[in-house]
Design an enzyme around this catalytic site. Structure first.
Site, PDB file in Angstrom:
ATOM      1  N   GLY A 114       0.833  -1.189   0.000  1.00 41.19           N
ATOM      2  CA  GLY A 114       0.000   0.000   0.000  1.00 41.19           C
ATOM      3  C   GLY A 114       0.873   1.246   0.000  1.00 41.19           C
ATOM      4  O   GLY A 114       2.051   1.200   0.369  1.00 41.19           O
ATOM      5  N   CYS A 115       0.292   2.362  -0.403  1.00 40.11           N
ATOM      6  CA  CYS A 115       1.072   3.603  -0.490  1.00 40.11           C
ATOM      7  C   CYS A 115       1.508   4.091   0.887  1.00 40.11           C
ATOM      8  O   CYS A 115       2.697   4.385   1.107  1.00 40.11           O
ATOM      9  CB  CYS A 115       0.275   4.675  -1.222  1.00 40.11           C
ATOM     10  SG  CYS A 115      -1.420   4.921  -0.633  1.00 40.11           S
TER      11      CYS A 115
END
Length: 310
Positions: free
Chosen positions: A116-117
């Protein structure tokens, strides 16, 4: 023969970015399902099975379905950009700079879960400190972050950009995930090697791409009460020789009046900063990245390249 790449979900935000990146490559063959047939399960299965690498840019449930369509067909390797498999033990975590040997694990894996970012930034900051024994595994870690609104996909993009949208958002910055149950927390805890569930407070700003992730810590609560220089040295050593992750020199960080969340928009790099004051025994670790670059499509392409031996 050129490796065949199939992007399942190429019309979404991340999928479009990956498709654009791969369009410039002459060493790959990107195969695309006709848009009108995207919901044809049997045809999707054919495309998935025809690919050397399938990149899934889908919601969690749809990604799980895509994986199920490949059961018994192990010749197709998978990169999943959803959260569905990021803490699954059978999937390699696609953060190449995570630890020694991680690039090799990704290169050899059939199943790779793209990070995920937000966790990319947070894990980049805390994992080296945990591995070095500076950050106790039971430390009550708090992570504060702001992302560009493209991280919310097409729906949020429309809400932020279209003033005629029935759910138009006029806010320049807003917090969300208020009950502290954000779906990124499990991977942050697992791959950050934290025994205690971290507090994660995300927000969105009125800018398309970019991200700042902050992890404030008390030096006195770290092992040996290290100096800022020691914390910085651990990060510097961990990322030595990496071309994507840069640890900004301590003296350079000390001169900065601000950090711009959009500085790396459109780029694949990530910058790490160590700010703070030893007078008060506090340090603020900061990661700067593009939520759609190293935080999504850039990482997916990096992982694809590793899997192809490039």
């Amino acid at each position: 023969m050129k490796p065949k790449i199939f992007i399942d979900g190429e019309h979404g935000t991340t999928g479009l970015q990956i498709r654009t990146r791969l369009a410039e490559r002459d060493d790959l063959e990107v195969i695309s399902i006709p848009e009108a047939e995207r919901r044809n399960k049997d045809l999707r299965a054919d495309y998935l099975r025809a690919a050397d690498i399938a990149i899934l840019c889908l919601p969690d449930d749809a990604s799980k379905e895509a994986v199920s369509l490949l059961e018994g067909h192990n010749s197709t390797r998978i990169i999943d950009t959803s959260t569905a498999h990021r803490v699954h033990p059978d999937w390699a975590y696609g953060f190449a700079e995570l630890a020694k040997g991680q690039r090799e694990r990704i290169a050899e894996a059939r199943l790779v879960a793209n990070p995920g970012c937000y966790p990319t930034g947070a894990i980049a900051l805390v994992r080296p400190l945990c591995d070095a024994g500076l950050l106790p595994a039971d430390y009550p870690v708090s992570v504060n972050a702001v992302s560009g609104y493209t991280g919310g996909g097409k729906q949020l993009i429309a809400q932020m950009e279209d003033r005629n949208h029935p759910d138009y958002l006029a806010a320049n910055n807003f917090l969300y995930g208020l009950p502290l149950k954000h779906k990124h927390v499990p991977e942050l805890q697992l791959h950050g090697r934290l025994d205690r569930r971290p507090i994660f407070s995300p927000s969105v700003g009125r800018f398309p791409q970019g991200m700042i992730v902050q992890v404030p810590l008390f030096l006195s609560e770290l092992e040996g009460s290290p100096s800022l220089a020691k914390v910085h040295a651990v990060l510097t050593e961990h990322y030595a020789g990496q071309d994507i992750v840069e640890v900004v020199p301590l003296e350079e960080s000390a001169k900065l009046p601000r950090v711009d969340a959009e500085e790396l928009a459109g780029k694949d790099g990530m910058k790490l900063f160590v700010f703070g004051t030893e007078d008060h025994g506090q340090v603020n670790l900061v990661a700067l990245l593009d939520n759609l670059g190293k935080g999504a499509s850039g990482a997916a392409v990096q992982n694809m390249n590793l899997m192809l031996g490039k």
